[in-house]
Design an enzyme around this catalytic site. Structure first.
Site, PDB file in Angstrom:
ATOM      1  N   ASN A  10       0.799  -1.239   0.000  1.00  0.00           N
ATOM      2  CA  ASN A  10       0.000   0.000   0.000  1.00  0.00           C
ATOM      3  C   ASN A  10       0.826   1.280   0.000  1.00  0.00           C
ATOM      4  O   ASN A  10       0.269   2.367  -0.139  1.00  0.00           O
ATOM      5  CB  ASN A  10      -1.011   0.021   1.163  1.00  0.00           C
ATOM      6  CG  ASN A  10      -2.011  -1.109   1.049  1.00  0.00           C
ATOM      7  OD1 ASN A  10      -2.631  -1.259  -0.006  1.00  0.00           O
ATOM      8  ND2 ASN A  10      -2.151  -1.909   2.081  1.00  0.00           N
ATOM      9  N   TYR A  22       0.267  10.044   6.405  1.00  0.00           N
ATOM     10  CA  TYR A  22       1.393   9.716   5.525  1.00  0.00           C
ATOM     11  C   TYR A  22       1.865  10.875   4.651  1.00  0.00           C
ATOM     12  O   TYR A  22       2.785  10.700   3.852  1.00  0.00           O
ATOM     13  CB  TYR A  22       1.019   8.516   4.636  1.00  0.00           C
ATOM     14  CG  TYR A  22       0.653   7.285   5.443  1.00  0.00           C
ATOM     15  CD1 TYR A  22       1.589   6.684   6.269  1.00  0.00           C
ATOM     16  CD2 TYR A  22      -0.642   6.750   5.401  1.00  0.00           C
ATOM     17  CE1 TYR A  22       1.261   5.567   7.027  1.00  0.00           C
ATOM     18  CE2 TYR A  22      -0.975   5.623   6.150  1.00  0.00           C
ATOM     19  CZ  TYR A  22      -0.022   5.052   6.960  1.00  0.00           C
ATOM     20  OH  TYR A  22      -0.341   3.946   7.712  1.00  0.00           O
ATOM     21  N   ASN A  73      10.854  -0.664   4.771  1.00  0.00           N
ATOM     22  CA  ASN A  73       9.585  -0.287   5.388  1.00  0.00           C
ATOM     23  C   ASN A  73       8.611  -1.401   5.003  1.00  0.00           C
ATOM     24  O   ASN A  73       8.039  -1.371   3.905  1.00  0.00           O
ATOM     25  CB  ASN A  73       9.098   1.064   4.868  1.00  0.00           C
ATOM     26  CG  ASN A  73       7.785   1.471   5.543  1.00  0.00           C
ATOM     27  OD1 ASN A  73       7.134   0.650   6.194  1.00  0.00           O
ATOM     28  ND2 ASN A  73       7.393   2.725   5.384  1.00  0.00           N
ATOM     29  N   HIS A  79       4.034  -5.883  11.190  1.00  0.00           N
ATOM     30  CA  HIS A  79       3.348  -6.337  12.405  1.00  0.00           C
ATOM     31  C   HIS A  79       2.871  -7.781  12.311  1.00  0.00           C
ATOM     32  O   HIS A  79       2.245  -8.272  13.252  1.00  0.00           O
ATOM     33  CB  HIS A  79       2.157  -5.407  12.678  1.00  0.00           C
ATOM     34  CG  HIS A  79       2.453  -3.962  12.414  1.00  0.00           C
ATOM     35  ND1 HIS A  79       3.400  -3.260  13.125  1.00  0.00           N
ATOM     36  CD2 HIS A  79       1.978  -3.088  11.476  1.00  0.00           C
ATOM     37  CE1 HIS A  79       3.471  -2.024  12.648  1.00  0.00           C
ATOM     38  NE2 HIS A  79       2.618  -1.896  11.648  1.00  0.00           N
ATOM     39  N   ASP A  86      12.519 -13.760   9.157  1.00  0.00           N
ATOM     40  CA  ASP A  86      13.425 -14.888   8.909  1.00  0.00           C
ATOM     41  C   ASP A  86      14.333 -14.623   7.708  1.00  0.00           C
ATOM     42  O   ASP A  86      15.509 -14.994   7.727  1.00  0.00           O
ATOM     43  CB  ASP A  86      12.617 -16.172   8.669  1.00  0.00           C
ATOM     44  CG  ASP A  86      12.043 -16.750   9.962  1.00  0.00           C
ATOM     45  OD1 ASP A  86      12.465 -16.323  11.050  1.00  0.00           O
ATOM     46  OD2 ASP A  86      11.169 -17.630   9.871  1.00  0.00           O
ATOM     47  N   GLU A  97      15.086  -0.435   9.723  1.00  0.00           N
ATOM     48  CA  GLU A  97      13.635  -0.351   9.543  1.00  0.00           C
ATOM     49  C   GLU A  97      13.211   1.124   9.523  1.00  0.00           C
ATOM     50  O   GLU A  97      13.718   1.927  10.307  1.00  0.00           O
ATOM     51  CB  GLU A  97      12.991  -1.053  10.745  1.00  0.00           C
ATOM     52  CG  GLU A  97      11.497  -1.030  10.815  1.00  0.00           C
ATOM     53  CD  GLU A  97      10.994  -1.646  12.132  1.00  0.00           C
ATOM     54  OE1 GLU A  97      11.759  -1.676  13.140  1.00  0.00           O
ATOM     55  OE2 GLU A  97       9.832  -2.074  12.155  1.00  0.00           O
ATOM     56  N   HIS A  99       9.654   3.716   9.239  1.00  0.00           N
ATOM     57  CA  HIS A  99       8.208   3.951   9.147  1.00  0.00           C
ATOM     58  C   HIS A  99       7.974   5.439   9.000  1.00  0.00           C
ATOM     59  O   HIS A  99       8.550   6.237   9.754  1.00  0.00           O
ATOM     60  CB  HIS A  99       7.477   3.434  10.389  1.00  0.00           C
ATOM     61  CG  HIS A  99       7.610   1.959  10.531  1.00  0.00           C
ATOM     62  ND1 HIS A  99       6.967   1.084   9.687  1.00  0.00           N
ATOM     63  CD2 HIS A  99       8.354   1.208  11.358  1.00  0.00           C
ATOM     64  CE1 HIS A  99       7.311  -0.144  10.011  1.00  0.00           C
ATOM     65  NE2 HIS A  99       8.157  -0.097  11.017  1.00  0.00           N
ATOM     66  N   ARG A 106       0.279   5.058  17.545  1.00  0.00           N
ATOM     67  CA  ARG A 106      -0.967   4.716  16.837  1.00  0.00           C
ATOM     68  C   ARG A 106      -1.660   3.531  17.539  1.00  0.00           C
ATOM     69  O   ARG A 106      -1.566   3.399  18.745  1.00  0.00           O
ATOM     70  CB  ARG A 106      -0.639   4.448  15.364  1.00  0.00           C
ATOM     71  CG  ARG A 106      -0.053   5.696  14.665  1.00  0.00           C
ATOM     72  CD  ARG A 106       0.286   5.432  13.216  1.00  0.00           C
ATOM     73  NE  ARG A 106      -0.905   5.085  12.449  1.00  0.00           N
ATOM     74  CZ  ARG A 106      -0.861   4.638  11.191  1.00  0.00           C
ATOM     75  NH1 ARG A 106       0.304   4.483  10.582  1.00  0.00           N
ATOM     76  NH2 ARG A 106      -1.977   4.364  10.566  1.00  0.00           N
ATOM     77  N   ARG A 110       0.170  -1.855  16.094  1.00  0.00           N
ATOM     78  CA  ARG A 110       1.317  -1.365  15.318  1.00  0.00           C
ATOM     79  C   ARG A 110       2.590  -1.272  16.165  1.00  0.00           C
ATOM     80  O   ARG A 110       3.654  -0.939  15.662  1.00  0.00           O
ATOM     81  CB  ARG A 110       1.009  -0.005  14.692  1.00  0.00           C
ATOM     82  CG  ARG A 110      -0.069  -0.066  13.636  1.00  0.00           C
ATOM     83  CD  ARG A 110      -0.226   1.256  12.913  1.00  0.00           C
ATOM     84  NE  ARG A 110      -1.549   1.362  12.330  1.00  0.00           N
ATOM     85  CZ  ARG A 110      -1.881   0.889  11.117  1.00  0.00           C
ATOM     86  NH1 ARG A 110      -0.985   0.316  10.355  1.00  0.00           N
ATOM     87  NH2 ARG A 110      -3.115   1.017  10.677  1.00  0.00           N
TER      88      ARG A 110
HETATM   89  O1  CA2 Z   1       4.238   4.442   8.878  1.00  0.00           O
HETATM   90  C1  CA2 Z   1       4.596   3.603   8.051  1.00  0.00           C
HETATM   91  O2  CA2 Z   1       5.472   3.801   7.219  1.00  0.00           O
HETATM   92  C2  CA2 Z   1       3.863   2.256   7.995  1.00  0.00           C
HETATM   93  O3  CA2 Z   1       4.823   1.244   7.703  1.00  0.00           O
HETATM   94  C3  CA2 Z   1       2.840   2.363   6.886  1.00  0.00           C
HETATM   95  C4  CA2 Z   1       1.930   1.156   6.769  1.00  0.00           C
HETATM   96  C5  CA2 Z   1       1.341   0.775   8.127  1.00  0.00           C
HETATM   97  O4  CA2 Z   1       0.625  -0.445   8.010  1.00  0.00           O
HETATM   98  C6  CA2 Z   1       2.407   0.625   9.188  1.00  0.00           C
HETATM   99  O5  CA2 Z   1       1.780   0.325  10.415  1.00  0.00           O
HETATM  100  C7  CA2 Z   1       3.204   1.898   9.321  1.00  0.00           C
HETATM  101  C8  CA2 Z   1       0.786   1.438   5.810  1.00  0.00           C
HETATM  102  C9  CA2 Z   1       1.182   1.914   4.459  1.00  0.00           C
HETATM  103  C10 CA2 Z   1      -0.062   2.268   3.725  1.00  0.00           C
HETATM  104  O6  CA2 Z   1       0.079   3.568   3.194  1.00  0.00           O
HETATM  105  C11 CA2 Z   1      -1.055   4.207   2.773  1.00  0.00           C
HETATM  106  C12 CA2 Z   1      -0.850   5.246   1.920  1.00  0.00           C
HETATM  107  C13 CA2 Z   1      -1.923   5.966   1.466  1.00  0.00           C
HETATM  108  C14 CA2 Z   1      -3.213   5.648   1.850  1.00  0.00           C
HETATM  109  C15 CA2 Z   1      -3.408   4.602   2.718  1.00  0.00           C
HETATM  110  C16 CA2 Z   1      -2.312   3.881   3.175  1.00  0.00           C
END
Ligand code: CA2
Length: 143
Positions: A10, A22, A73, A79, A86, A97, A99, A106, A110
Site C-alpha cells: 500500500n 502519511y 519499510n 506487524h 526470517d 527499519e 516507518h 498509533r 502497530r
Molecule cells: O508508517 C509507516 O510507514 C507504515 O509502515 C505504513 C503502513 C502501516 O501499516 C504501518 O503500520 C506503518 C501502511 C502503508 C499504507 O500507506 C497508505 C498510503 C496511502 C493511503 C493509505 C495507506
C-alpha cells in the site's frame, strides 16, 4: 556501498488517502527523494515496492552477496510477517527499519515489529527523512 530499499504493501498509494498520517507526497515523489538523497550520500540504491509478502522475501534473499545493506519499510507486514523477519536473519545483511508514521503513537497492534527484531536501527515518524537517516546509518559509521 550498495543498498536495497524495500517498501511493503500500500505504500504505492502514498498521497492518495490519509494525508494526515502519511503526507501528501506520492510514491513517485518518495522514489525521487530516495535517488536524490542517495546521490548526495554517494551510495548506490535499488528500490522495490510490492504488495506481496513472498515477493519481498524473494528480494531479501536475492540481496545476499549483491548488496551491502537493506533499508526496509515492511508497511503492514511489519506487524505480521515472521517470513520477512526470517529472510532478514537468513541473509544477515545490516538492515534498518523505517516507518513514515510514529507507529508507537498509533493503534496498539502497530507497536509490534517482527522485522525490527532483525534490524540494527528503526527510524519512525520522520516521514521521508527517515529513509535518509537509514541510508546515512548504513553508509556511515552506524553499520
Ligand atoms: O508508517 C509507516 O510507514 C507504515 O509502515 C505504513 C503502513 C502501516 O501499516 C504501518 O503500520 C506503518 C501502511 C502503508 C499504507 O500507506 C497508505 C498510503 C496511502 C493511503 C493509505 C495507506
Amino acid at each position: 556501498m550498495k543498498l536495497l530499499i524495500l517498501n511493503g504493501p500500500n505504500l504505492n498509494m502514498l498521497g492518495v488517502r490519509e494525508p494526515e498520517i502519511y503526507g501528501t507526497q506520492s510514491y513517485r515523489d518518495l522514489e525521487a527523494y530516495l535517488r536524490a538523497e542517495a546521490e548526495k550520500l554517494g551510495c548506490e540504491i535499488e528500490i522495490f515496492q510490492s504488495n506481496h509478502e513472498g515477493d519481498l522475501v524473494d528480494r531479501i534473499q536475492q540481496a545476499y552477496g549483491r548488496f551491502d545493506g537493506i533499508v526496509i519499510n515492511p508497511a503492514a507486514y511489519t506487524h505480521t510477517s515472521i517470513a520477512i523477519l526470517d529472510a532478514l536473519k537468513a541473509v544477515g545483511l545490516p538492515a534498518v527499519e523505517v516507518h513514515l508514521s510514529d507507529v508507537d503513537a498509533r493503534e496498539p497492534f502497530r507497536r509490534i515489529s517482527y522485522a525490527g527484531l532483525a534490524c540494527k536501527m528503526t527510524y519512525q515518524g520522520h516521514g521521508f527523512a527517515g529513509y535518509r537517516m537509514a541510508m546515512e546509518f548504513l553508509c556511515g559509521a552506524g553499520a
